[in-house]
Scaffold this motif. Structure first.
Motif, PDB file in Angstrom:
ATOM      1  N   UNK A   4       0.827  -1.207   0.000  1.00 47.88           N
ATOM      2  CA  UNK A   4       0.000   0.000   0.000  1.00 47.88           C
ATOM      3  C   UNK A   4       0.862   1.259   0.000  1.00 47.88           C
ATOM      4  N   UNK A   5       2.031   1.170   0.627  1.00 51.89           N
ATOM      5  CA  UNK A   5       2.925   2.330   0.711  1.00 51.89           C
ATOM      6  C   UNK A   5       3.552   2.679  -0.634  1.00 51.89           C
ATOM      7  N   UNK A   6       3.505   1.768  -1.590  1.00 51.14           N
ATOM      8  CA  UNK A   6       4.106   2.003  -2.899  1.00 51.14           C
ATOM      9  C   UNK A   6       3.136   2.670  -3.875  1.00 51.14           C
ATOM     10  N   UNK A   7       1.895   2.873  -3.452  1.00 50.05           N
ATOM     11  CA  UNK A   7       0.889   3.468  -4.331  1.00 50.05           C
ATOM     12  C   UNK A   7       0.961   4.989  -4.294  1.00 50.05           C
ATOM     13  N   UNK A   8       0.323   5.611  -5.262  1.00 49.29           N
ATOM     14  CA  UNK A   8       0.334   7.069  -5.382  1.00 49.29           C
ATOM     15  C   UNK A   8      -0.666   7.716  -4.436  1.00 49.29           C
ATOM     16  N   UNK A   9      -0.339   8.913  -3.963  1.00 47.88           N
ATOM     17  CA  UNK A   9      -1.334   9.716  -3.273  1.00 47.88           C
ATOM     18  C   UNK A   9      -2.072  10.549  -4.325  1.00 47.88           C
ATOM     19  N   UNK A  10      -3.044  11.331  -3.895  1.00 51.51           N
ATOM     20  CA  UNK A  10      -3.864  12.093  -4.851  1.00 51.51           C
ATOM     21  C   UNK A  10      -3.009  13.042  -5.696  1.00 51.51           C
TER      22      UNK A  10
END
Length: 128
Positions: A113-119
């Protein structure tokens, strides 16, 4: 508008933590993706109990324009799917961040989950 409280993938999916099921994340496609696809007429989702691998196709969205794969944003087990989309696939278009959600996964590696993009990162990607 891209909601700030979600995580995003480069394949235009969003994740909401937590999902409705224990330890799960809810997955859907972004407003940008549904707009690019056009009117969704059929949704194929993974069955509950299916193991999925991050980045691998696990479903399809069929629109009046094309058929597009849905990718697993994280690896894990599918624990819920949006059965309402069988009868009303257009919910993906009308409410992509709400009633148009696709499925829920219990991640096997929460660190993914930490490897995903923020908005902001996702908006930069679609602008770029």
């Amino acid at each position: 508008m891209t909601p700030d409280d979600l995580k995003y993938t480069v394949e235009h999916e969003w994740l909401r933590t937590p999902g409705e099921q224990p330890e799960s994340v809810r997955v859907g496609i972004t407003d940008f993706a549904q707009d690019a696809l056009g009117d969704i007429v059929y949704v194929s989702l993974p069955e509950v109990g299916t193991s999925v691998t991050a980045g691998s196709p696990c479903g399809e969205l069929e629109s009046t324009k094309s058929v597009s794969d849905v990718y697993a944003p994280v690896g894990g087990e599918v624990v819920a799917r949006n059965e309402a989309l069988d009868a009303t696939p257009e919910l993906v278009n009308s409410d992509p961040y709400g009633e148009g959600w696709l499925f829920e996964i219990v991640p096997s590696e929460v660190a993914e989950l930490d490897q995903l993009l923020d908005a902001a990162g996702y908006e930069a990607q679609i602008a770029g």
